[in-house]
Design a protein around this motif. Structure first.
Motif, mmCIF file in Angstrom:
data_model
loop_
_atom_site.group_PDB
_atom_site.id
_atom_site.type_symbol
_atom_site.label_atom_id
_atom_site.label_comp_id
_atom_site.label_asym_id
_atom_site.label_seq_id
_atom_site.Cartn_x
_atom_site.Cartn_y
_atom_site.Cartn_z
ATOM 1 N N GLU A 163 0.804 -1.220 0.000
ATOM 2 C CA GLU A 163 0.000 0.000 0.000
ATOM 3 C C GLU A 163 0.837 1.270 0.000
ATOM 4 O O GLU A 163 0.413 2.288 -0.553
ATOM 5 C CB GLU A 163 -0.928 0.022 1.215
ATOM 6 N N ALA A 164 2.000 1.218 0.631
ATOM 7 C CA ALA A 164 2.812 2.427 0.750
ATOM 8 C C ALA A 164 4.283 2.065 0.794
ATOM 9 O O ALA A 164 4.666 1.029 1.354
ATOM 10 C CB ALA A 164 2.433 3.211 2.007
ATOM 11 N N VAL A 165 5.097 2.909 0.178
ATOM 12 C CA VAL A 165 6.556 2.773 0.230
ATOM 13 C C VAL A 165 7.083 3.954 1.027
ATOM 14 O O VAL A 165 6.946 5.109 0.610
ATOM 15 C CB VAL A 165 7.172 2.760 -1.183
ATOM 16 N N ILE A 166 7.661 3.665 2.181
ATOM 17 C CA ILE A 166 8.153 4.703 3.079
ATOM 18 C C ILE A 166 9.684 4.672 3.049
ATOM 19 O O ILE A 166 10.300 3.625 3.286
ATOM 20 C CB ILE A 166 7.668 4.486 4.524
ATOM 21 N N VAL A 167 10.287 5.821 2.788
ATOM 22 C CA VAL A 167 11.742 5.904 2.686
ATOM 23 C C VAL A 167 12.315 6.451 3.992
ATOM 24 O O VAL A 167 11.863 7.477 4.508
ATOM 25 C CB VAL A 167 12.151 6.802 1.505
ATOM 26 N N THR A 168 13.298 5.744 4.513
ATOM 27 C CA THR A 168 14.032 6.206 5.691
ATOM 28 C C THR A 168 15.498 6.392 5.327
ATOM 29 O O THR A 168 16.029 5.675 4.473
ATOM 30 C CB THR A 168 13.932 5.205 6.863
ATOM 31 N N THR A 169 16.127 7.343 5.974
ATOM 32 C CA THR A 169 17.571 7.538 5.832
ATOM 33 C C THR A 169 18.165 7.480 7.226
ATOM 34 O O THR A 169 17.849 8.321 8.082
ATOM 35 C CB THR A 169 17.903 8.895 5.176
ATOM 36 N N SER A 170 18.978 6.465 7.466
ATOM 37 C CA SER A 170 19.523 6.270 8.815
ATOM 38 C C SER A 170 21.038 6.429 8.814
ATOM 39 O O SER A 170 21.719 6.129 7.816
ATOM 40 C CB SER A 170 19.136 4.886 9.360
ATOM 41 N N TYR A 171 21.539 6.899 9.941
ATOM 42 C CA TYR A 171 22.965 7.075 10.152
ATOM 43 C C TYR A 171 23.297 6.382 11.473
ATOM 44 O O TYR A 171 22.861 6.822 12.548
ATOM 45 C CB TYR A 171 23.320 8.559 10.212
ATOM 46 N N VAL A 172 24.031 5.281 11.379
ATOM 47 C CA VAL A 172 24.294 4.431 12.540
ATOM 48 C C VAL A 172 25.804 4.308 12.733
ATOM 49 O O VAL A 172 26.532 3.941 11.798
ATOM 50 C CB VAL A 172 23.664 3.037 12.348
ATOM 51 N N LYS A 173 26.252 4.597 13.931
ATOM 52 C CA LYS A 173 27.680 4.497 14.249
ATOM 53 C C LYS A 173 28.165 3.070 14.041
ATOM 54 O O LYS A 173 27.455 2.105 14.364
ATOM 55 C CB LYS A 173 27.920 4.920 15.701
ATOM 56 N N THR A 174 29.365 2.921 13.478
ATOM 57 C CA THR A 174 29.948 1.599 13.283
ATOM 58 C C THR A 174 31.188 1.439 14.166
ATOM 59 O O THR A 174 31.953 2.392 14.334
ATOM 60 C CB THR A 174 30.318 1.377 11.805
ATOM 61 N N PRO A 175 31.389 0.228 14.725
ATOM 62 C CA PRO A 175 30.471 -0.910 14.667
ATOM 63 C C PRO A 175 29.188 -0.615 15.440
ATOM 64 O O PRO A 175 29.183 0.184 16.370
ATOM 65 C CB PRO A 175 31.260 -2.047 15.306
ATOM 66 N N ALA A 176 28.092 -1.248 15.023
ATOM 67 C CA ALA A 176 26.788 -1.002 15.641
ATOM 68 C C ALA A 176 26.832 -1.328 17.135
ATOM 69 O O ALA A 176 27.460 -2.302 17.555
ATOM 70 C CB ALA A 176 25.718 -1.843 14.955
ATOM 71 N N ASP A 177 26.168 -0.493 17.920
ATOM 72 C CA ASP A 177 26.151 -0.648 19.373
ATOM 73 C C ASP A 177 24.699 -0.548 19.851
ATOM 74 O O ASP A 177 24.132 0.547 19.899
ATOM 75 C CB ASP A 177 27.006 0.451 20.018
ATOM 76 N N PRO A 178 24.087 -1.681 20.223
ATOM 77 C CA PRO A 178 22.666 -1.659 20.632
ATOM 78 C C PRO A 178 22.397 -0.845 21.882
ATOM 79 O O PRO A 178 21.236 -0.521 22.163
ATOM 80 C CB PRO A 178 22.347 -3.145 20.877
ATOM 81 N N SER A 179 23.447 -0.488 22.639
ATOM 82 C CA SER A 179 23.223 0.303 23.853
ATOM 83 C C SER A 179 23.117 1.802 23.549
ATOM 84 O O SER A 179 22.743 2.584 24.417
ATOM 85 C CB SER A 179 24.359 0.061 24.857
ATOM 86 N N ARG A 180 23.440 2.203 22.305
ATOM 87 C CA ARG A 180 23.360 3.613 21.948
ATOM 88 C C ARG A 180 21.905 4.058 21.782
ATOM 89 O O ARG A 180 21.068 3.298 21.299
ATOM 90 C CB ARG A 180 24.105 3.867 20.633
ATOM 91 N N PRO A 181 21.608 5.308 22.141
ATOM 92 C CA PRO A 181 20.270 5.834 21.852
ATOM 93 C C PRO A 181 20.032 5.904 20.348
ATOM 94 O O PRO A 181 20.976 6.044 19.561
ATOM 95 C CB PRO A 181 20.299 7.235 22.464
ATOM 96 N N VAL A 182 18.767 5.820 19.948
ATOM 97 C CA VAL A 182 18.383 6.025 18.557
ATOM 98 C C VAL A 182 17.286 7.088 18.542
ATOM 99 O O VAL A 182 16.366 7.061 19.354
ATOM 100 C CB VAL A 182 17.925 4.711 17.884
ATOM 101 N N PHE A 183 17.420 8.037 17.620
ATOM 102 C CA PHE A 183 16.518 9.193 17.531
ATOM 103 C C PHE A 183 15.787 9.115 16.199
ATOM 104 O O PHE A 183 16.404 9.175 15.137
ATOM 105 C CB PHE A 183 17.357 10.473 17.653
ATOM 106 N N PHE A 184 14.459 8.950 16.252
ATOM 107 C CA PHE A 184 13.617 8.899 15.065
ATOM 108 C C PHE A 184 13.093 10.312 14.783
ATOM 109 O O PHE A 184 12.476 10.939 15.659
ATOM 110 C CB PHE A 184 12.456 7.924 15.269
ATOM 111 N N ILE A 185 13.300 10.797 13.547
ATOM 112 C CA ILE A 185 13.092 12.210 13.237
ATOM 113 C C ILE A 185 12.269 12.363 11.952
ATOM 114 O O ILE A 185 12.460 11.618 10.990
ATOM 115 C CB ILE A 185 14.453 12.927 13.036
ATOM 116 N N TYR A 186 11.397 13.361 11.938
ATOM 117 C CA TYR A 186 10.617 13.693 10.744
ATOM 118 C C TYR A 186 10.284 15.178 10.794
ATOM 119 O O TYR A 186 10.450 15.839 11.824
ATOM 120 C CB TYR A 186 9.315 12.876 10.679
ATOM 121 N N ASN A 187 9.810 15.697 9.689
ATOM 122 C CA ASN A 187 9.345 17.082 9.664
ATOM 123 C C ASN A 187 7.820 17.115 9.752
ATOM 124 O O ASN A 187 7.224 16.235 10.351
ATOM 125 C CB ASN A 187 9.887 17.821 8.442
#
Length: 503
Positions: free
Chosen positions: A76-100
């Motif tokens: 029904e819908a194609v939603i595009v996300t652009t993510s920037y994740v520190k490498t190597p990935a660290d699951p303990s880091r906060p993640v911030f979901f952002i939109y306008n």
């Protein structure tokens, strides 16, 4: 307002006139159109590095499609996300979901202007962005040193779109949009193994309204909650009555008065020690003598009216004659035109620091908003160059910085039907905070923003039922997109960085 108890611009129609056909000239049946091919999710990644918040960070940039389906599995819908994740990935880091916001605005503004690892360089002093090329620079103010970042373009914005045959009303509305964005967040968390990471959610303008809806979907609508650590609101609009200067609604005049004082101060029409000083005077006058005078209506005594008119003139820079002609009630549109009429200029809606020149100087309202046409070309060029050329996203679709389609169908009600005269979704914020004792809220406002006045944000967030000890208010010497001013981009970044670190 508990959503467990809530059930889940005009369209243009064309009338085709045809002559009646006979059996001899009846049209032949059209060949059946081939069914549209099911969309294939596109994922592009690049490994990059930069210095953010004073730290050298290696990160993976990923631009990807998330396909939302109906209950029977139809895309029904194609939603595009652009993510920037520190490498190597660290699951303990906060993640911030952002939109306008918008509704209908892509995430380009916050991504390429404030928090992404790259930013577009446009004038910081409220001047027009001119013509290309627009420099695309490393952004030391990106928040990648403290959180992984996921920019979401909701349906009908950016490159995100509905598939052929999807009913727009299923995705375009307060509840519908919030549900779709919440689905994307849940999918991203699951696909990236981040269920137990600290999580922040937020946006700008209508994106703050979306935040209220999304947090309700994540924490309030089911028992399968996604817990959140913080809500980050930029240029907040939650109580829409403050933006409706319809006859009889005095609130709109009250909440915009401090903005008028700030704009008048910036353009030298009033005197004060600082913008903070003049807006504090305006706050007290707006909620006190001014509100009292407006509520008295026709019973306002002449001497009290004269006193209010004098003070209103002192704070706004408008003449007493004009204020009397306007019955003490000056709409923001009139103010944009009147404040600098003697100079032959108008001021901006999104950012009153910007000035424009209309076709003539006799009108009641401006021809256009100089604070929007002063920045949009640079941002549009930047997001297309970054997504297509740097990250390799391929599409023949046009990036919708401000898409019109969502607004044509938007459902402004919480439970079906049209937009009510009084829409206030701030109680959803209060409910989420009461049900999550560690959920905190950060609110950022520009003094020169008429689109979402700072006094209106204060009014909506200081109501009953919202824990005040977990709210942080910060103010900036610019407008709706305060980050277009270099000093305020750095300040906003530092303030949010401190908010995230304080968890």
């Amino acid at each position: 307002m508990n959503t467990r108890l809530i059930a889940a611009l005009a369209a243009v129609s064309t009338l085709a006139l045809t002559a009646p056909s006979t059996a001899q000239d009846a049209p032949k049946p059209e060949a059946a159109k081939p069914a549209a091919a099911a969309p294939t999710a596109q994922v592009k990644t690049r490994d990059l590095a930069g210095t953010f918040g004073g730290q050298r960070i290696a990160y993976r940039a990923t631009i990807a499609d998330t396909i939302l389906t109906s209950d029977d599995g139809k895309p029904e819908a194609v939603i595009v996300t652009t993510s920037y994740v520190k490498t190597p990935a660290d699951p303990s880091r906060p993640v911030f979901f952002i939109y306008n916001g918008g509704p209908g605005s892509g995430s380009v503004w916050l991504q390429m202007g404030a928090f992404g690892p790259k930013r577009v360089a446009i004038p910081s002093d409220a001047k027009d962005d001119g013509a290309p090329p627009y420099p695309l620079l490393d952004n030391p103010d990106s928040l990648l040193d403290v959180a992984d970042l996921v920019f979401i373009d909701p349906p009908g914005t950016g490159f995100s779109h509905l598939t052929q045959g999807t009913d727009p009303k299923k995705y375009y509305g307060l509840r519908q949009d919030g549900r779709a964005v919440a689905q994307v967040i849940r999918r991203w968390i699951n696909d990236n193994g981040r269920w137990n990471s600290p999580k922040y959610l937020g946006g700008e303008s209508y994106g703050t309204s979306r935040t209220a809806m999304v947090v309700d979907e994540l924490e309030g609508s089911t028992y399968n909650d996604v817990g959140l650590n913080g809500l980050i609101l930029i240029s907040t609009i939650l109580d829409f009555a403050g933006r409706e200067p319809t006859p009889g609604n005095e609130l709109a005049y009250i909440v915009t008065l401090p903005n008028m004082a700030a704009a008048a101060y910036y353009h030298g029409k009033v005197q004060a020690p600082s913008v903070e000083a003049i807006v504090e005077e305006a706050r007290k006058f707006a909620i006190g003598p001014f509100a009292t005078a407006l509520l008295k209506g026709a019973e306002l005594p002449a001497d009290e009216r004269a006193s209010v008119r004098r003070e209103l003139s002192r704070l706004t820079g408008l003449s007493e004659t004009y204020l009397e002609q306007a019955d003490l009630r000056v709409t923001d549109q009139r103010f944009y035109k009147e404040l600098l009429r003697d100079r032959g200029q108008t001021i901006g809606r999104l950012d009153a620091r910007y000035t424009g020149t209309d076709y003539d100087n006799a009108g009641e309202t401006p021809d256009d908003d100089p604070s929007f046409y002063g920045i949009d070309a640079g941002y549009t060029a930047a997001i297309n160059a970054w997504a297509r050329e740097s990250l390799g996203y391929t599409t023949d679709r046009e990036y919708q910085s401000i898409g019109r389609e969502p607004g044509r169908y938007w459902d402004w009600s919480l439970g079906g039907g049209g937009r009510g005269a009084y829409l206030n979704i701030a109680p959803l914020i209060g409910q989420a905070m009461r049900q999550n004792r560690q959920l905190r809220l950060f609110n950022a406002q520009g003094y020169y923003d008429f689109a979402t006045p700072f006094f209106g944000a204060e009014y909506s967030l200081k109501r009953s039922g919202i824990p005040q000890d977990r709210i942080t208010f910060k103010y900036y010497d610019a407008g709706h997109m305060m980050y277009v001013r270099d000093e305020d981009r750095t300040k906003l970044s530092a303030d949010i960085r401190a908010f995230i670190k304080a968890r």
